[in-house]
Design a protein around this motif. Structure first.
Motif, mmCIF file in Angstrom:
data_model
loop_
_atom_site.group_PDB
_atom_site.id
_atom_site.type_symbol
_atom_site.label_atom_id
_atom_site.label_comp_id
_atom_site.label_asym_id
_atom_site.label_seq_id
_atom_site.Cartn_x
_atom_site.Cartn_y
_atom_site.Cartn_z
ATOM 1 N N GLY A 312 -4.340 -51.963 64.364
ATOM 2 C CA GLY A 312 -5.518 -51.725 64.815
ATOM 3 C C GLY A 312 -6.350 -50.832 63.857
ATOM 4 O O GLY A 312 -5.959 -49.553 63.944
ATOM 5 N N ILE A 313 -7.122 -51.362 63.305
ATOM 6 C CA ILE A 313 -8.152 -50.607 62.334
ATOM 7 C C ILE A 313 -9.400 -50.562 62.834
ATOM 8 O O ILE A 313 -10.014 -51.709 63.071
ATOM 9 C CB ILE A 313 -7.951 -50.935 60.701
ATOM 10 N N PHE A 314 -10.339 -49.446 63.072
ATOM 11 C CA PHE A 314 -11.567 -49.513 63.586
ATOM 12 C C PHE A 314 -12.330 -48.266 62.822
ATOM 13 O O PHE A 314 -11.616 -47.325 62.542
ATOM 14 C CB PHE A 314 -11.791 -49.877 64.761
ATOM 15 N N ILE A 315 -13.619 -48.158 63.122
ATOM 16 C CA ILE A 315 -14.611 -46.892 62.771
ATOM 17 C C ILE A 315 -14.966 -46.622 64.042
ATOM 18 O O ILE A 315 -15.358 -47.358 65.079
ATOM 19 C CB ILE A 315 -15.731 -47.468 61.912
ATOM 20 N N ILE A 316 -14.835 -44.971 64.055
ATOM 21 C CA ILE A 316 -15.550 -44.428 65.119
ATOM 22 C C ILE A 316 -16.759 -43.934 64.816
ATOM 23 O O ILE A 316 -16.542 -43.189 63.865
ATOM 24 C CB ILE A 316 -14.722 -43.259 66.042
ATOM 25 N N SER A 324 -18.890 -51.986 64.105
ATOM 26 C CA SER A 324 -19.132 -53.215 64.226
ATOM 27 C C SER A 324 -17.816 -53.989 63.756
ATOM 28 O O SER A 324 -17.435 -55.173 64.053
ATOM 29 C CB SER A 324 -20.366 -53.729 63.491
ATOM 30 N N GLN A 325 -17.044 -53.421 62.795
ATOM 31 C CA GLN A 325 -15.848 -54.198 62.214
ATOM 32 C C GLN A 325 -14.622 -53.646 62.489
ATOM 33 O O GLN A 325 -14.446 -52.427 62.635
ATOM 34 C CB GLN A 325 -16.163 -54.203 60.490
ATOM 35 N N THR A 413 -19.336 -35.230 57.701
ATOM 36 C CA THR A 413 -18.518 -36.526 58.291
ATOM 37 C C THR A 413 -19.425 -37.199 59.147
ATOM 38 O O THR A 413 -20.314 -36.850 60.234
ATOM 39 C CB THR A 413 -17.567 -35.671 59.441
ATOM 40 N N THR A 414 -19.653 -38.668 58.816
ATOM 41 C CA THR A 414 -20.433 -39.475 59.513
ATOM 42 C C THR A 414 -19.728 -40.289 60.550
ATOM 43 O O THR A 414 -20.066 -40.957 61.308
ATOM 44 C CB THR A 414 -21.394 -40.230 58.603
ATOM 45 N N GLU A 415 -18.506 -40.914 60.015
ATOM 46 C CA GLU A 415 -17.496 -41.675 60.720
ATOM 47 C C GLU A 415 -16.295 -41.109 60.485
ATOM 48 O O GLU A 415 -15.788 -40.521 59.950
ATOM 49 C CB GLU A 415 -17.559 -42.942 60.307
ATOM 50 N N LEU A 416 -15.391 -41.808 61.592
ATOM 51 C CA LEU A 416 -13.876 -41.564 61.497
ATOM 52 C C LEU A 416 -12.988 -42.647 61.287
ATOM 53 O O LEU A 416 -13.306 -43.866 62.177
ATOM 54 C CB LEU A 416 -13.497 -40.904 62.863
ATOM 55 N N PHE A 417 -12.314 -42.891 60.341
ATOM 56 C CA PHE A 417 -11.419 -44.294 60.075
ATOM 57 C C PHE A 417 -10.220 -44.045 60.767
ATOM 58 O O PHE A 417 -9.429 -42.930 61.044
ATOM 59 C CB PHE A 417 -10.867 -44.234 58.451
ATOM 60 N N THR A 418 -10.203 -45.039 61.954
ATOM 61 C CA THR A 418 -9.102 -44.893 62.934
ATOM 62 C C THR A 418 -8.094 -45.951 62.865
ATOM 63 O O THR A 418 -8.382 -47.243 62.684
ATOM 64 C CB THR A 418 -9.968 -44.860 64.199
#
Length: 758
Positions: A312-316, A324-325, A413-418
């Motif tokens: 499961g890959i998503f952005i926080i 959104s993706q 840091t603007t987002e976290l790759f999760t």
């Protein structure tokens, strides 16, 4: 070394022509000349070409030409030019490209002026700019959202043709105003205004009013950040500025004028610079198109990747929401659809514990704090491996989340790759391996314990546990029906405490540890503000594992029992011997010296049906004395006592009852500590405990949750042991009394009726 590149810009402002060479954003050479409006198309084109040739060199990469007319940008044909009758449908682009073998770009002169403002002037930091040329005409070039907007026929910005009063905007808002209305010229009125002529100043004020009206409509239509006024009228800006602004601001819709700048052209030769900017604009458009294609290709590749990855890959986002993706597998792993823009923390609620929710929120906030080292805080990740229950009745999943910072060009840091993995099967496999190892260790322990334990004691141990299990099964069943979870769990706790005591006495350390861990889980559930049905389900699963362990003991007992009987023939119960071993074991764990005196405890007098009960009570009371009563050798020496403490076990029997007592020569009941613990309970909060006699205070020791121990371990701290004793005694219609003297002794006396009617 960077290669030198130059661009030639041509501004055709009939009858004047400007041809300039621009390199590194600077105008290096400029040729200014004129043409005869009546000359042929070919003659004019060749004259322009000759001057371009004068500036041509190997470093020239393109030509840009601004023309005062109508242009078909799709076909690159000039359909008409003001004041040059011979120019009809001229392919200017092809002519100059064939002549000089470099790309040539053409556009309306007003559009070129706007590009000049954007690339070379004050508009370089604005997204929406208007370059307004006001001479005898009134036309504008539009930069909208950083792009030149030419319109369908390259006719966008022809605001002069809009109807205004009895004529049009050009009639009243261009330099023609001075001729049309006042029968003079702009140049003449400007000359007089500079000398302070009142009539000239009044005319400029009138003009400013008309120009302001025109600008007001433009502003309401386009909402630009900047308007630069070029053409001849810019020279009189100081004289009509006030009237112009007065009209611009006279609007019902003030947001459109907020922050807008209207200024005269300051940079010279802006039109020729803007013509050269046609080349730069085209190159930028090509770069943007390539970037768009690459981005589209990358998005497709990412989309394909997200469709096929197993994780499961998503952005926080920094708002802690899902991006959104995300990968298709994420919805499967998290058992939820349409995750985009959902709050990640809210999503986890009711799926993991509240404490884990709080820790996770704090951790993610730390990940967005660039002052903290990412590697340092990675170890704090509370979701590194966590049990997540998506459905109350379903089996929980073991998930592993990892987070990596995504930084912008400013390293913020603007987002976290999760990434999240479902490691349930992996964990189950690991658990099976561990269970196999544990089982082997447990079986070895059982064999040793069985071989050194009297057969009858083993039988009593199993029988006692089975009795407790029957009670616990009934409690669980009732709790599921009546939803009275707290009292049920307290009763289960008491039973498990007795089981743990018996296991410790027989040196079943592994089994006792498992029971102790189960007690911890019950304690955790009891500490919750609200106990849910799912909490009970989890406890039932853990309880089943303990029951399975006992069944394994029974099987081992059946296999090893015969061998044990041959080695140790079955004899009468040896409760005292087991208690002596238990005292020795606990004394070593507590670093104490303790002797058990049992000369006046007559084992044969214990009725058979009371043997397990007497043993269970004795274990809990001995545990209490060793944990709370008898001091360490160092403490005893300070008090003038012998190094070793003494536990005295006595019994008595008559026709009606069997009684026994356990006496220790320790510190006695710490009544002040007991009162402090009582005061923390709501039933005693408003009572002056100093007014109560000691025997009333002692009764509190038999209530669940009351303990004078400072910490919780295998033997003390729960406040459950004496609660379990009282329930057992009262369950057999017996009584229990307590005597104590500070720093001298503590004695528990138990009386059990011999009648079986209980």
């Amino acid at each position: 070394m960077k290669t030198r590149q130059s661009v030639i810009g041509v501004n055709l402002e009939v009858p004047n022509i400007q041809i300039g060479k621009i390199c590194n954003n600077k105008l290096e050479n400029l040729i200014e000349t004129q043409i005869d409006q009546g000359e042929s198309q070919k003659f004019i084109l060749n004259k322009i070409a000759d001057h371009i040739g004068d500036l041509m060199s190997e470093d020239v990469v393109g030509i840009g030409i601004g023309l005062p007319g109508l242009i078909d940008l799709e076909k690159n044909i000039v359909t008409e030019i003001h004041r040059i009758p011979s120019w009809k449908n001229v392919n200017v682009k092809s002519f100059f490209e064939n002549k000089f073998n470099v790309p040539c770009y053409i556009n309306n002169d007003a559009n070129c002026f706007a590009l000049g403002v954007k690339y070379f002037g004050k508009g370089n930091k604005c997204k929406n700019v208007i370059g307004l040329i006001v001479g005898e005409g009134f036309g504008a070039g539009l930069i909208i959202d950083n792009k030149l907007f030419s319109g369908g026929n390259c006719a966008a910005g022809e605001f002069g043709m809009i109807k205004y009063l009895d004529q049009n905007v050009e009639y009243y808002s261009s330099a023609l105003f001075f001729k049309n209305v006042h029968k003079t010229s702009f140049t003449e009125i400007l000359r007089k205004a500079r000398k302070g002529d009142k009539k000239a100043l009044k005319i400029f004020n009138e003009y400013g009013h008309h120009l302001g009206s025109a600008l007001q409509n433009i502003i309401l239509s386009v909402n630009p950040e900047l308007i630069i006024i070029g053409g001849i009228v810019r020279d009189g800006f100081e004289f009509y500025k006030k009237a112009m602004w007065g009209k611009v601001n006279d609007t019902f819709f003030t947001p459109s004028t907020k922050g807008i700048r209207i200024e005269p052209r300051a940079l010279p030769n802006l039109a020729v610079l803007g013509a050269a900017a046609l080349y730069y604009d085209e190159q930028q458009a090509k770069v943007l198109e390539i970037e768009k294609q690459l981005r589209t290709q990358a998005e497709k590749e990412i989309e394909n990747l997200l469709k096929n990855v197993e994780e499961g890959i998503f952005i926080i986002k920094n708002s802690l929401k899902f991006g959104s993706q995300y990968s298709a597998q994420l919805e499967t792993i998290l058992e939820s659809k349409r995750l985009a823009d959902k709050n990640f923390i809210n999503f986890l609620k009711n799926k993991i514990s509240n404490s884990d929710i709080t820790t996770t929120k704090n951790y993610l906030e730390m990940m967005f704090d660039d002052s903290l080292d990412e590697k340092m805080i990675e170890e704090l990740n509370p979701l590194d491996q966590i049990k997540v229950r998506f459905n109350e009745s379903a089996k929980a999943k073991e998930l592993m989340f990892s987070f990596k910072r995504i930084r912008n060009k400013n390293m913020k840091t603007t987002e976290l790759f999760t990434m999240v993995k479902d490691i349930t099967k992996q964990v189950e496999l690991e658990n099976k391996v561990k269970e196999s190892e544990i089982k082997a260790k447990r079986q070895t322990e059982w064999v040793l314990a069985i071989l050194k334990t009297e057969p009858v004691m083993m039988r009593d141990f199993i029988e006692g546990i089975q009795n407790e299990f029957q009670s616990i099964d009934s409690i669980f069943e009732s709790a599921e029906q009546n939803k009275q979870y707290e009292p049920a769990l307290l009763n289960i706790y008491s039973s498990m405490h007795l089981i743990k005591g018996n296991a410790s006495m027989l040196d079943f350390s592994f089994f006792a540890d498992n029971v102790h861990q189960f007690e911890n889980k019950i304690s955790d559930v009891l500490s919750k503000k609200k106990i849910m049905s799912k909490d009970l389900i989890e406890l039932v699963n853990d309880y089943s594992e303990i029951k399975n362990a006992v069944y394994e003991i029974k099987e081992f007992l059946a296999q090893v029992g015969k061998l044990n009987t041959q080695i140790k023939p079955e004899s009468n119960p040896q409760i005292v011997k087991s208690l002596e071993n238990f005292v020795d074991k606990m004394a070593k764990e507590k670093s104490k010296k303790i002797i058990l005196q049992s000369a006046n405890f007559l084992e044969p007098d214990i009725p058979k049906r009371l043997q397990i009960l007497v043993k269970d009570i004795s274990i809990q009371l001995i545990r209490n004395s060793v944990a709370h009563g008898i001091e360490s050798p160092k403490e005893r020496n300070k008090m003038g006592k012998e190094d070793h403490g003494t536990l005295t076990l006595k019994s008595k029997k008559n026709q009606k009852q069997f009684s026994f007592s356990i006496h220790d020569d320790g510190r006695g009941i710490q009544i002040d500590k007991l009162k402090t613990k009582m005061q923390q309970k709501k039933e005693w909060k408003d009572i002056n405990l100093d007014t109560l006699p000691d025997n009333e205070i002692y009764k509190s020791m038999f209530l669940a949750g009351i303990s004078t121990s400072e910490k919780t371990d295998m033997n003390a701290g729960r406040g459950i042991g004496l609660d379990a004793v009282l329930k057992k005694v009262e369950g057999h219609n017996g009584t229990i009394e307590v005597e104590s003297k500070q720093n001298k002794y503590c004695k528990f006396s138990i009386v059990l009726p011999l009648s079986s009617n209980n």
